[in-house]
Design a protein around this motif. Structure first.
Motif, PDB file in Angstrom:
ATOM      1  N   PHE A 183      38.147  30.782  22.279  1.00  0.00           N
ATOM      2  CA  PHE A 183      38.463  31.098  20.896  1.00  0.00           C
ATOM      3  C   PHE A 183      37.732  32.312  20.322  1.00  0.00           C
ATOM      4  O   PHE A 183      38.209  32.919  19.372  1.00  0.00           O
ATOM      5  N   PHE A 184      36.586  32.646  20.867  1.00  0.00           N
ATOM      6  CA  PHE A 184      35.797  33.726  20.274  1.00  0.00           C
ATOM      7  C   PHE A 184      35.686  34.970  21.146  1.00  0.00           C
ATOM      8  O   PHE A 184      35.199  36.000  20.691  1.00  0.00           O
ATOM      9  N   TYR A 185      36.099  34.896  22.398  1.00  0.00           N
ATOM     10  CA  TYR A 185      35.909  36.015  23.322  1.00  0.00           C
ATOM     11  C   TYR A 185      36.562  37.297  22.809  1.00  0.00           C
ATOM     12  O   TYR A 185      35.926  38.347  22.755  1.00  0.00           O
ATOM     13  N   ASP A 186      37.836  37.231  22.446  1.00  0.00           N
ATOM     14  CA  ASP A 186      38.535  38.438  21.995  1.00  0.00           C
ATOM     15  C   ASP A 186      37.883  39.020  20.746  1.00  0.00           C
ATOM     16  O   ASP A 186      37.658  40.225  20.662  1.00  0.00           O
ATOM     17  N   TYR A 187      37.590  38.152  19.787  1.00  0.00           N
ATOM     18  CA  TYR A 187      36.943  38.627  18.562  1.00  0.00           C
ATOM     19  C   TYR A 187      35.596  39.276  18.889  1.00  0.00           C
ATOM     20  O   TYR A 187      35.300  40.372  18.401  1.00  0.00           O
ATOM     21  N   ASN A 188      34.792  38.599  19.695  1.00  0.00           N
ATOM     22  CA  ASN A 188      33.463  39.121  20.014  1.00  0.00           C
ATOM     23  C   ASN A 188      33.524  40.429  20.797  1.00  0.00           C
ATOM     24  O   ASN A 188      32.658  41.285  20.654  1.00  0.00           O
ATOM     25  N   ASN A 226      34.266  42.957  18.155  1.00  0.00           N
ATOM     26  CA  ASN A 226      33.245  43.019  17.106  1.00  0.00           C
ATOM     27  C   ASN A 226      31.866  42.658  17.664  1.00  0.00           C
ATOM     28  O   ASN A 226      31.266  41.660  17.259  1.00  0.00           O
ATOM     29  N   PRO A 227      31.348  43.468  18.573  1.00  0.00           N
ATOM     30  CA  PRO A 227      30.092  43.103  19.245  1.00  0.00           C
ATOM     31  C   PRO A 227      28.888  42.995  18.303  1.00  0.00           C
ATOM     32  O   PRO A 227      27.917  42.327  18.635  1.00  0.00           O
ATOM     33  N   ASN A 228      28.952  43.621  17.151  1.00  0.00           N
ATOM     34  CA  ASN A 228      27.842  43.534  16.198  1.00  0.00           C
ATOM     35  C   ASN A 228      27.946  42.331  15.267  1.00  0.00           C
ATOM     36  O   ASN A 228      27.042  42.086  14.475  1.00  0.00           O
ATOM     37  N   TYR A 229      29.053  41.622  15.318  1.00  0.00           N
ATOM     38  CA  TYR A 229      29.293  40.475  14.421  1.00  0.00           C
ATOM     39  C   TYR A 229      29.850  39.288  15.203  1.00  0.00           C
ATOM     40  O   TYR A 229      30.873  38.713  14.854  1.00  0.00           O
ATOM     41  N   LYS A 230      29.182  38.937  16.264  1.00  0.00           N
ATOM     42  CA  LYS A 230      29.676  37.881  17.141  1.00  0.00           C
ATOM     43  C   LYS A 230      29.672  36.514  16.464  1.00  0.00           C
ATOM     44  O   LYS A 230      28.808  36.219  15.641  1.00  0.00           O
ATOM     45  N   ILE A 231      30.634  35.728  16.860  1.00  0.00           N
ATOM     46  CA  ILE A 231      30.725  34.328  16.449  1.00  0.00           C
ATOM     47  C   ILE A 231      30.513  33.501  17.713  1.00  0.00           C
ATOM     48  O   ILE A 231      31.154  33.760  18.744  1.00  0.00           O
TER      49      ILE A 231
END
Length: 132
Positions: free
Chosen positions: A105-110, A113-118
């Motif tokens: 669920f978070f891989y693509d977002y992270n 957005n490497p500076n704002y990881k979930i």
């Protein structure tokens, strides 16, 4: 439950119930009682999603407790969850660890957005239950 049923909830229709963030703040007995009440109004093939603190839970989550003003009371093993499901005529359809959540669920977002990881906590597990 009375208010839910009075407000138009139809226990004869399949539903999806999300009970996230609840298991942490109830005793195991109280959490089991809540699952029992919910299970009793769900029809077959309805789903319930819960999260729970696993046995790794420790004081590093005190910050979460401070934010809610409530003390976390319980942690669970996977066997505990299987027992709760079994006692309430529920089937564990899917069980996700924090690594599963982060990957799925978070891989693509992270990545974008490497500076704002979930990230999901390594002390959190997610379970999708289905009423038998």
């Amino acid at each position: 439950m009375k208010d839910l049923l009075k407000s138009g909830f139809d226990k004869n229709k399949k539903c999806h119930i999300s009970l996230l963030g609840i298991s942490y703040y109830l005793s195991k007995d109280d959490f089991c009682a809540v699952i029992n009440k919910i299970s009793n109004i769900m029809c077959k093939q309805s789903s319930l999603v819960i999260d729970y603190p696993n046995e790794k839970y420790d004081s590093k989550n005190k910050i979460l407790e401070l934010g809610t003003g409530e003390e976390m009371q319980s942690k669970y093993s996977y066997k505990d969850i299987l027992d709760i499901a079994s006692k309430n005529n529920l089937l564990v359809y899917e069980h996700l660890s924090y690594t599963d959540i982060n990957k799925d669920f978070f891989y693509d977002y992270n990545t974008l957005n490497p500076n704002y990881k979930i990230v999901a906590s390594d002390e959190t597990q997610y379970v999708h239950l289905i009423k038998k």
